[in-house]
Design a protein around this motif. Structure first.
Motif, PDB file in Angstrom:
ATOM      1  N   SER A 140       0.844  -1.210   0.000  1.00 35.96           N
ATOM      2  CA  SER A 140       0.000   0.000   0.000  1.00 35.96           C
ATOM      3  C   SER A 140       0.870   1.248   0.000  1.00 35.96           C
ATOM      4  CB  SER A 140      -0.905   0.055   1.235  1.00 35.96           C
ATOM      5  OG  SER A 140      -1.627  -1.125   1.355  1.00 35.96           O
ATOM      6  N   ASN A 161      -0.867  -3.715  -7.304  1.00 36.45           N
ATOM      7  CA  ASN A 161      -2.295  -4.009  -7.144  1.00 36.45           C
ATOM      8  C   ASN A 161      -2.565  -5.510  -7.193  1.00 36.45           C
ATOM      9  OD1 ASN A 161      -4.027  -1.583  -6.791  1.00 36.45           O
ATOM     10  ND2 ASN A 161      -2.949  -0.905  -8.622  1.00 36.45           N
ATOM     11  N   LEU A 190      -1.656  -6.921  -3.865  1.00 35.27           N
ATOM     12  CA  LEU A 190      -2.640  -6.572  -2.834  1.00 35.27           C
ATOM     13  C   LEU A 190      -3.902  -7.424  -2.996  1.00 35.27           C
ATOM     14  CD1 LEU A 190      -2.021  -2.736  -2.829  1.00 35.27           C
ATOM     15  CD2 LEU A 190      -1.886  -4.192  -0.790  1.00 35.27           C
ATOM     16  N   TYR A 224      -8.739  -4.314  -6.356  1.00 36.07           N
ATOM     17  CA  TYR A 224      -7.297  -4.333  -6.626  1.00 36.07           C
ATOM     18  C   TYR A 224      -7.007  -5.030  -7.951  1.00 36.07           C
ATOM     19  CZ  TYR A 224      -6.045  -2.969  -1.778  1.00 36.07           C
ATOM     20  OH  TYR A 224      -5.874  -2.319  -0.583  1.00 36.07           O
TER      21      TYR A 224
END
Length: 357
Positions: free
Chosen positions: A136, A174, A177, A199
């Motif tokens: 993040s 992404n 994640l 994501y």
């Protein structure tokens, strides 16, 4: 004029050394890549080349991650990744955009590899939140890199190649994640599918950006590389999101397309699970394993799913044998059976950032 020459020579020598280290790493000889990177880090002259120094730190970290097989190794795998990150953050103002987010990407992967080693050996479940936080933070850093790149003072041709890198990183962060969100759900029994899908959607969109850009720039048909560059991993994660949200048919369609893509890649019609490196082998394995898990969740197709999983592991061993430096029977093949997160590690070279500087 003359005082620049030794520095340029050092830069050139280091570029060559790093490229060799990366080849050793991909060839399953992490001891050799570690030795090269350590020698670069021990050279006091390197203070003049912060980007190259950071690349060697990253190479050291990735070599240790590949070497780590037991708990003693586990504790040594996080430090180099953390040191690389801290060093880059300190020097950020002198460095091209994208380097710090790249370090967060690799640091998060190192945290996962650490957690996986600890949980496999101690049979406990290691939490993934450190990694999720790293990724993040990487996305936040990436947004500020993107602002630097798209700033009106940045010439358009530099902007183009920087944006390819930025979107590639955006896709990877992404995707990781999304993967982490699914993994955390698997252990807690409550998957935040909406978050994971968000994501995954962003990862897909960023990859499409990269593909379009590559086609526009037409870098000697880089599209083929793009198929390799982290895209199969993203597709298998997107498919898992569909499966978890009860859209198994959509997931199946997506995976079949991806598998056909991988199988018929050769012009001569031979199945082209001929990956160009161990990381692609892992990514391709994951697509087939995701499909095998999907089949096993359906009543009439469990057997088919199980036999596919067996085939995939056999195929993985064969492929690695073909592409890695030959070893004796009793020698360790480090790349064998590595978890999917290894496909996301990036052994970056300084010129990947410098050409747009």
């Amino acid at each position: 004029h003359h005082h620049h020459e030794p520095e340029q020579q050092l830069r050139l020598d280091t570029d060559i050394a790093l490229a060799r280290a990366k080849i050793y790493w991909l060839q399953d000889e992490p001891e050799d890549s570690l030795e090269i990177c350590s020698a670069i880090l021990d050279n006091p002259q390197m203070a003049k080349l912060p980007l190259h120094f950071a690349a060697a730190r990253n190479g050291e970290s990735l070599s240790k991650l590949l070497l780590a097989l037991d708990l003693d190794d586990a504790f040594s795998v996080r430090d180099p990744a953390r040191m690389a990150l801290k060093y880059l953050e300190r020097h950020e103002s002198q460095l091209p955009p994208g380097v710090v987010p790249m370090a967060h990407l690799n640091f998060g992967c190192a945290e996962i590899i650490y957690a996986q080693l600890v949980s496999r050996i101690n049979n406990v479940h290691a939490p993934l939140d450190h990694a999720m936080r790293a990724w993040s933070t990487g996305l936040t850093a990436l947004r500020s890199s993107q602002r630097r790149v798209t700033h009106r003072d940045n010439p358009p041709e530099q902007r183009e190649s920087s944006l390819v890198l930025i979107h590639t990183l955006m896709a990877r962060l992404n995707a990781n994640l999304a993967w982490g969100t699914l993994e955390m759900g698997a252990t807690s029994g409550r998957t935040d599918v909406i978050k994971a899908s968000e994501y995954a959607g962003k990862a897909l969109k960023a990859s499409e950006h990269v593909m379009v850009r590559y086609n526009e720039l037409d870098k000697d048909d880089k599209m083929e590389d793009m198929k390799a560059e982290g895209f199969p991993r993203i597709l298998s994660i997107v498919a898992q999101c569909y499966q978890r949200s009860g859209q198994a048919i959509t997931a199946e369609g997506l995976l079949q397309t991806a598998m056909e893509d991988l199988m018929t890649g050769g012009d001569d019609g031979r199945p082209a699970i001929v990956a160009c490196g161990p990381q692609q082998v892992i990514e391709q394995r994951e697509i087939f394993l995701t499909y095998s898990r999907l089949l096993q969740s359906w009543e009439k197709r469990e057997a088919e799913g199980k036999s596919l999983a067996k085939d995939v592991h056999k195929l993985e061993s064969q492929q690695l044998k073909m592409m890695l430096t030959p070893k004796d029977e009793d020698e360790v093949v480090y790349w064998k059976g590595k978890s999917s997160i290894f496909a996301s590690l990036w052994f970056w070279m300084p010129n990947e950032f410098l050409e747009n500087h």
